[in-house]
Structure formats: structure tokens, C-alpha cells
Design a protein around this motif. Sequence first.
Motif, PDB file in Angstrom:
ATOM      1  N   PHE A  78       0.854  -1.376   0.014  1.00 40.17           N
ATOM      2  CA  PHE A  78       0.095  -0.111   0.092  1.00 40.17           C
ATOM      3  C   PHE A  78       0.839   1.167   0.142  1.00 40.17           C
ATOM      4  N   ALA A  79       0.322   2.139  -0.792  1.00 37.97           N
ATOM      5  CA  ALA A  79       0.939   3.695  -0.710  1.00 37.97           C
ATOM      6  C   ALA A  79      -0.177   4.239  -0.377  1.00 37.97           C
ATOM      7  N   ILE A  80      -0.081   4.809   0.743  1.00 35.30           N
ATOM      8  CA  ILE A  80      -1.236   5.712   1.359  1.00 35.30           C
ATOM      9  C   ILE A  80      -1.044   7.255   1.383  1.00 35.30           C
ATOM     10  N   GLN A  81      -1.913   7.893   0.720  1.00 33.27           N
ATOM     11  CA  GLN A  81      -1.927   9.361   0.477  1.00 33.27           C
ATOM     12  C   GLN A  81      -2.825  10.025   1.481  1.00 33.27           C
ATOM     13  N   LEU A  82      -2.342  10.877   2.104  1.00 36.32           N
ATOM     14  CA  LEU A  82      -3.058  11.820   3.296  1.00 36.32           C
ATOM     15  C   LEU A  82      -3.448  13.142   2.382  1.00 36.32           C
ATOM     16  N   ASN A  83      -4.619  13.328   2.178  1.00 35.62           N
ATOM     17  CA  ASN A  83      -5.366  14.110   1.417  1.00 35.62           C
ATOM     18  C   ASN A  83      -5.632  15.389   2.671  1.00 35.62           C
ATOM     19  N   ASP A  84      -4.537  16.163   2.662  1.00 34.80           N
ATOM     20  CA  ASP A  84      -4.471  17.153   3.974  1.00 34.80           C
ATOM     21  C   ASP A  84      -4.362  16.427   5.437  1.00 34.80           C
ATOM     22  N   THR A  85      -4.534  17.037   6.516  1.00 31.52           N
ATOM     23  CA  THR A  85      -4.213  16.558   7.738  1.00 31.52           C
ATOM     24  C   THR A  85      -5.385  15.696   8.250  1.00 31.52           C
ATOM     25  N   HIS A  86      -6.559  15.804   7.738  1.00 34.92           N
ATOM     26  CA  HIS A  86      -7.827  15.218   8.454  1.00 34.92           C
ATOM     27  C   HIS A  86      -7.403  13.692   8.497  1.00 34.92           C
ATOM     28  N   CYS A 111       6.308   4.972   7.816  1.00 39.76           N
ATOM     29  CA  CYS A 111       7.081   6.187   7.036  1.00 39.76           C
ATOM     30  C   CYS A 111       7.161   5.723   5.718  1.00 39.76           C
ATOM     31  N   GLN A 112       7.377   4.332   5.471  1.00 42.44           N
ATOM     32  CA  GLN A 112       7.337   4.139   3.980  1.00 42.44           C
ATOM     33  C   GLN A 112       6.198   4.065   3.286  1.00 42.44           C
ATOM     34  N   SER A 113       4.922   3.930   4.029  1.00 42.33           N
ATOM     35  CA  SER A 113       3.711   3.735   3.681  1.00 42.33           C
ATOM     36  C   SER A 113       2.899   5.269   3.229  1.00 42.33           C
ATOM     37  N   PHE A 114       3.267   6.228   4.104  1.00 42.08           N
ATOM     38  CA  PHE A 114       2.488   7.177   4.075  1.00 42.08           C
ATOM     39  C   PHE A 114       3.099   8.531   3.253  1.00 42.08           C
ATOM     40  N   ALA A 115       2.304   9.063   2.646  1.00 42.41           N
ATOM     41  CA  ALA A 115       2.837  10.518   2.100  1.00 42.41           C
ATOM     42  C   ALA A 115       1.539  11.612   2.162  1.00 42.41           C
ATOM     43  N   TYR A 116       2.196  12.687   2.228  1.00 41.15           N
ATOM     44  CA  TYR A 116       1.281  13.826   2.608  1.00 41.15           C
ATOM     45  C   TYR A 116       1.015  15.017   1.622  1.00 41.15           C
ATOM     46  N   THR A 117      -0.178  15.267   1.329  1.00 40.44           N
ATOM     47  CA  THR A 117      -0.182  16.486   0.785  1.00 40.44           C
ATOM     48  C   THR A 117      -0.649  17.750   1.369  1.00 40.44           C
ATOM     49  N   ASN A 118       0.198  18.779   1.438  1.00 40.43           N
ATOM     50  CA  ASN A 118      -0.376  19.801   2.214  1.00 40.43           C
ATOM     51  C   ASN A 118      -1.210  20.773   1.117  1.00 40.43           C
ATOM     52  N   HIS A 119      -2.500  21.354   1.594  1.00 42.05           N
ATOM     53  CA  HIS A 119      -3.292  22.168   0.897  1.00 42.05           C
ATOM     54  C   HIS A 119      -3.467  23.441   1.339  1.00 42.05           C
ATOM     55  N   THR A 120      -2.686  24.198   2.246  1.00 43.16           N
ATOM     56  CA  THR A 120      -2.810  25.312   2.792  1.00 43.16           C
ATOM     57  C   THR A 120      -1.582  25.920   3.109  1.00 43.16           C
ATOM     58  N   TRP A 136       4.458   7.530  -5.297  1.00 40.31           N
ATOM     59  CA  TRP A 136       3.791   6.252  -5.082  1.00 40.31           C
ATOM     60  C   TRP A 136       4.457   4.882  -5.496  1.00 40.31           C
ATOM     61  N   LYS A 137       5.324   5.165  -6.548  1.00 41.08           N
ATOM     62  CA  LYS A 137       6.143   4.203  -7.097  1.00 41.08           C
ATOM     63  C   LYS A 137       5.092   2.978  -7.543  1.00 41.08           C
ATOM     64  N   VAL A 138       3.964   3.416  -8.180  1.00 46.65           N
ATOM     65  CA  VAL A 138       3.074   2.247  -8.659  1.00 46.65           C
ATOM     66  C   VAL A 138       2.965   2.246 -10.270  1.00 46.65           C
ATOM     67  N   LYS A 139       2.577   1.053 -10.542  1.00 45.05           N
ATOM     68  CA  LYS A 139       2.700   0.981 -12.197  1.00 45.05           C
ATOM     69  C   LYS A 139       1.151   0.566 -12.256  1.00 45.05           C
ATOM     70  N   ALA A 140       0.806   0.889 -13.851  1.00 44.06           N
ATOM     71  CA  ALA A 140      -0.526   0.348 -14.143  1.00 44.06           C
ATOM     72  C   ALA A 140      -0.678  -1.258 -14.093  1.00 44.06           C
ATOM     73  N   VAL A 141      -2.055  -1.594 -13.944  1.00 47.90           N
ATOM     74  CA  VAL A 141      -2.453  -2.838 -13.967  1.00 47.90           C
ATOM     75  C   VAL A 141      -3.442  -2.885 -15.083  1.00 47.90           C
ATOM     76  N   PRO A 142      -3.351  -3.454 -16.239  1.00 44.64           N
ATOM     77  CA  PRO A 142      -4.404  -3.508 -17.092  1.00 44.64           C
ATOM     78  C   PRO A 142      -5.258  -4.821 -16.617  1.00 44.64           C
ATOM     79  N   VAL A 143      -6.639  -4.247 -16.966  1.00 43.84           N
ATOM     80  CA  VAL A 143      -7.643  -5.312 -16.645  1.00 43.84           C
ATOM     81  C   VAL A 143      -8.316  -6.020 -17.729  1.00 43.84           C
ATOM     82  N   ARG A 144      -8.232  -7.316 -18.011  1.00 46.25           N
ATOM     83  CA  ARG A 144      -8.866  -8.367 -18.840  1.00 46.25           C
ATOM     84  C   ARG A 144     -10.237  -8.480 -18.248  1.00 46.25           C
TER      85      ARG A 144
END
Length: 847
Positions: A325-333, A361-370, A817-825
Motif C-alpha cells: 500500500f501507498a497511502i496518500q493523506l489528502n491534507d491532515t484530516h 514512514c514508507q507507507s504514508f505520503a502527505y499532501t499539504n493544501h494550505t 507512490w512508485k506504482v505501475k498500471a495493471v491492465p484489466v482483462r
Amino acid sequence: MTEAIRNGHADETRTAMSCAIIRRAFLDHVFHTQGKLPGHAGPNDLYQALAHTVRDRLVQRWISTSEAYLGQPSRTVAYLSAEFLVGPHLGNNLVNLGIYDEVQAAMHSLGLDLDDILRQEDEPGLGNGGLGRLAACFMDSLATLEIPALGYGIRYEYGIFHQAIVDGVQVEQTDSWLRRGNPWEIQRAEWTVEVRLGGHTEHYTDEHGCYRVRWVPAKTVAGVPFDSPILGYRVNTVNTLRLWRAEATEAFDFPTFNRGDYLGAVSKKVTSENLTKVLYPNDETQQGKELRLEQQYFFVACSLRDMLRLLAADGMPVRRFHEKFAIQLNDTHPAIGIAELMRLLVDEHDVPWDEAWAITCQSFAYTNHTLLPEALEQWPLPLFSRVLPRHLEILLEINARFLDEVRIRFYGDSARLTRLSLIDEHGERHVRMTNLACVGSHAINGVAALHSRLMREDVLKDFFDMWPEKFTSITNGVTPRRWLALSNPRLSKLVCEAIGKDWISDAERLHALEPLADDAGFRHLWQAVRRENKLDLAQLVRQSTGMVVDPASMFDVMVKRIHEYKRQHLAVLHIIALYHRIKCDPDADIVPRTFLFGGKAAPGYQYAKLMIRFITSVADVVNRDPQVRDRLKVVFLPNFNVTCGQRIYPAADLSEQISLAGKEASGTGNMKFAMNGALTIGTLDGANIELRDAIGADNFFDFGLSVPQVQALREDGYDASACYRGNAELRAVMDLIRQGFFSHGDATRFDLLFDEQLRHDPYFLLADFASYVDCQRQASAAFSDPARWQRMSVLSCARSGWFSSDRAIREYCDRIWKVKAVPVRLLHRASGAPRHAEAAAHAGGKP
């Protein structure tokens, strides 16, 4: 059962995409799902039947997507957001499936109007503005780019609120968006989790001699997931938006009921469900603060437990959580998730602290919006301790270890220790959620180039000094599917005829329109489309407010959350200036304008609510003055939301983006307006700077102080009253307000707005007034030259493609995130074997 479904004991053609099959499926749902004969079905029955018809066509892709993700080496993005302002689902799904025209034809064959059916959908009001709309755009792009992703949030029973304007004042009404059911969601009761709150902790040594902590909660609530499909454009990927509803673990106390205590028998149910009743409960009271903290923890705790369930389903040990999992925090909520994951790893899975911290620490990333210091979320320590006693212990341990690092790194700098601490020690002690998000994340990003620079140099400078490698900038974007293809079908058709359809999934291809900006024939078609859109908006204005506006006038539009830093009142000062000119000189050369405002003020934000009253008060005077009403109209359109925005953005001529430089993180309304051909008047703030650079300075009306000028003026001792004394037009405008001209003689009604400006003017309203008014003159001159204006309009759209959320998501995938596309069949139900996308076989139709 699974094999029966997979091996096709169902009619393969029932979810085909042809007009005839869709027509038959729709009638089946009218009868079998709604329980009505077609002739007796009401408007909501028709909507529900069509929504289920479309959802049926998503389910095969949804299941195929889930199967494709199992065992994949690519990480899954877990996007945690307190808001998801997704807008109506039906129209967007028709576009992304590529069956808009087929469905429209099917409805027409039954004597039904698709547009009428689309209008029946209740919009989920699960967001307040840009934050929630950004999350929705990102979910659309993640699916379109075939990125494994889950959106996690709260299934609020009531949305933000329905805004009514009564006697010029905002009145908040209940937004009961679920009252007629939600055909897009599926309840997953089998994945319910329990969430603990309050209580105390017990420290002990286990049978192996290890130090342990047990959390003894005061109460436990159940989190029930509700899943909605998020379909990508012309791909098989259907990601999941998983929203959590709070329920009591025991909804009904039978013995209490039998004792005659009927209210007591359901009290736990009522208390538990309050957690997810409404978006952002008013936190002016202590109870409101507590409920808001519980609400934030609730959805994060549910989501992390769900991730652990998925990890186990994939056969992966908990120590590999960060690989999955790559967890993105959309602001601090959702930032409390950092402490919660530590608790789960250390307390429940016996992972040693240092290893658990590395995983977290390797799981979370934080977007600041203010960039507003007052908007950086903090919680009083006593409240935090009462609601989350174990998390406070974990947070204090994180803080102690972190500050030890700071002491070594910045030897002797005690002031830096104070600033970086997760606990604010000034006065009443507070937990700093922004600091927690920075310490516990491996990446921190701003959402526009200027915002990111100011974040590094000011708001989060100490953290940048500590970990410069964590910081990056990713400018926001918006999805061209909803904000052009769906909301502006006339323009979309014109663009597709001119350059093809590839721009819908690759918005940078809009650049191919640039040569057509100099083609008089194309500009004529462009102008015709825009006039039709303006006629539609004029009709909406009349339906919503009773006002008649002239589509030939310049539609000067400012729709966004009402806030002092966004400076809606600066736009109104300009209106009053134009009004004053006409009153002093009836023959003054004034380009006819319709000023259209929209946006909600937070219920507890009295300043913003007064701004709405100021707008409506000025509108009341201007609109009934026969000397000016054919030249100036002022409209406040109530209850601005995604649905409303889909009518407004395509019809705007001038987009108002006038926040004080250095205050808006990014903005996304500016991008939606530009993509639809509106021209921008704006300060060099947020993403306006990148927008001007992309579109060209000649096609952008910029004004006002720059960030360095604001800083210099503040340091030199800004005297707002000097602006008032030195500008005769500003003085006349301010005097009209202060004399009560727009408030029925009440000279004090708007003191909160304008007396403060003369004394302090924190957002430099008066300092930017002259520049703004002069820039508006330039906009009027350009509008008076139709060929020039339409050329600029075409270029605005043609050069807006970089602001697609697809580009933003690619940057997140590559840099954070270091993620790649996974096409769906697709899973073939007849054989269980995967096959290539059916969607590609359905060409044509609405883009």
C-alpha cells in the motif's frame, strides 16, 4: 456460487452495449427493481432503473478489476480523504463507458428525455469544495490510467448542507442526499470492523516478559463499508470508493426496552451513528471538536483495518504492508492514521517499534493544501487524550524520538525544537497534526509551484531543512471527462470534429486546436457554442433566482468557497465602482456585465456569511436601479455544487481568481474555467502562475501585488487607510458602503468587513483595488473586440491540457507512490477465461 457466476450461468447478452439491449434492460429494471409498470413509473423510478442498468455494465469490470489486482506486484494506492465530492455518477459513467449516445437513443425510443432523467440524481454532498473535488478527479484519473487504487472516506448521511438564500442571508438546510436511495453503492456488511474510542490504557508484561500496552475503550462502534464503482475512461478498470458508515455494535438494547426506557434502548445506536451524520460538524463547541476528531479517527481506523484484511487476502505478512500500500493523506484530516498504523503494528501484531516506524514512514505520503497558519489542524491535548488515549502515548513516543534526531542535527537550536515538536506548548497544549504528517511520511508535496516554494521557505521550512529530500511539487489537475466531455457536450463535439477524440484521455492533445484560433470560420462555430451555453446558464439563473440576465453581456463569474482570503468582496468593490461611474455619468462607456457569484460559507464562519449578505445587498440595489440594470446585473446563485458547476463553467466569459498572492494553495476552478474557454483575471497566486505561463500572458489578465511585494509591504508597515485617502474612486466606493447605501441606511451592517480593512486589511484588499479595476478595464476592452476575445478563448482551452488530473496522477505514481498500471482483462462469464476489453469495440457515441 463463484464458479457458477464465472462460468456463465447467466445471459451473456444482458449487459451488452447496444441500444436495443440497453432499452430492454432498462424496462426490466423499471419492472423488477422499481416494481412499476413503465406507464406508472415516476421520475425517480426512471432514474433508478437507468442507474441500475448502467451499474450492471460496471459490475463485470468491477469484479474483473478485483481479480486482476490479487497477487499483483504493483502497490495499491490508498487515497485517504475526509471529502469526496464526486458529483452525479450516471452521466460520468455513460461517458466513460462510451455509451452516451446509445442510452440517449434508447430513452428517446421510449419517449423519454435523457437529460430529464440525469437531473433526477441527488448529488452526494460529501465535500466542501476543492479538496473533495480534487479527490474525485484523482479517483477518475487513477481508474483511467489503470492504477490499482482504493478511495477511503466517510459515508456522511447528510451532505455539507443545502444552501438557501433568504432575505439575502445564507440559510443552511439539511442535505438529505440518501433520502431516495443510492443505486451506485453496495453495502459490504461482511467487512464490518470495530473501532474503539475513549477509555484508558493498561501497561503490563506479557508471558514472554515483553512490555505491552492494552487499550481499554470507553465505547466501541462498528464501521460498515459501502462501495461505489469508479470507472476509468474506455478501459476495463473499475476502482472502488469505499465509504464508512458508523453503527452501534448493538443497535437495540432489548432489556432496557422491556423496562420501559424506550429512548435508552436505542441511545447507543443514535450516539454511534452521529459519527457519520454530517460532513464537518461545527467545531466551535467542545462537543463539536470531539465529534470531529472521533469522525476523523473513525474512518482512518476502518480503512487501515481494511488494508490489513486485503494484505492477508493476498497472502502477505504484515511486515510487508508498505510493499502493498501507498497511502496518500489528502491534507491532515487523516494524519492520525500514522499513529493508528503504529498502534496496529506494535500493539496488535507485535512488530518491534523501529521496524514498525520504518513500515509506517514508507507507507504514508502527505499532501499539504494550505498556506494559512490558522488552517493547520491542531487538537487540544486534553481532548486528544480523552478520545484517543493510546494514540497520545504513541504520539509522545514518536515526538521524543524525533526531537532526539533534531537535537543532534541542529545542535543547540532550542527554538527549532519548539517549532518542530508534535506538541505546541504555548498556552493550552495542542497536538499539531501537520507536524505529525510531516514526521510520519516519506514524501510531502505542495499542489502548485508557488505553494510548494512557500511551503519550503515558510510554513514547513523547518521540516524542509530537516528532510529536503522529502519535498516535491505536484500541481493539481481536473479530469477532462467530467469538466469538458460531460459538462460541455456542445464544445466537446466541436473539438472532436476538429481534432478527434484522443484529447479525452490525453488532454495535452488539445494543443491541436491552436492553429484554429486564427480560423474565422472555426471561431464563429466556437462563439455559437458559447452562446448556447450562456443561454442555458441564463435559464438556470431564472429558474433559481427569478432574475433575467442578458446572454450577450459578459458573464463575469466567481464561484468558490466563501472565504476572506479568496476576496469575493474585492470583486464587489469593483461592481460598486462601475455602479458609481454610471450614476455619475449615465453615458459612461461600460461593457454590459452579468456578475455571477456562488459558494457556501461554513456555518460557523460569520465573516464569510456576512460577505454573502454584502453580495446580495449590492445586488438588490444594482438590479432594481433602472439606470443601470440593463448594463449591470449581480446574481448570487444558491447552493453551488458539482451539478451547478457543470452548467456554469461552460458558460463563463471571465473567471475570477483573485485571492491575495501567497494565500491560495492551487485552485482547481481556475483550471475548469480555462478548459471550457473562459479567460482568467487573477493574481499571481497558486496555480494561476502556471496557468498564465501555459496559456500565455497575452491571454491572461493578471493584476495585483506579487508575493515579494506583499511581504515587503507588510514589513514596511502597510497603511491601508493611505490607499483609501489616495484613491478617489475607492474612497467613493467605501463611503457608499459605510453610509449604509447598500444596507437600507444601516451604516454599521458591514463594519466587520470594511472597518477592519481601513485599520488592518490583512488580505490587502485596498492595496490591490486600483490594479484590479485597471485590469478589469483591459478585460472590457478585449471583450469589446469579439474576434480577439474568441481567439483568446480558443487558446485558453487549447493550452489547458497540462492541467488534467491524469498528468498529476502520473507524477504521483512516478515520484511518490512508485506504482505501475495493471491492465484489466474482462472475465468471460461463459468460460471463466479473461478476454480483451469489450469497451474498445463500442466506438462512436458521445465522447
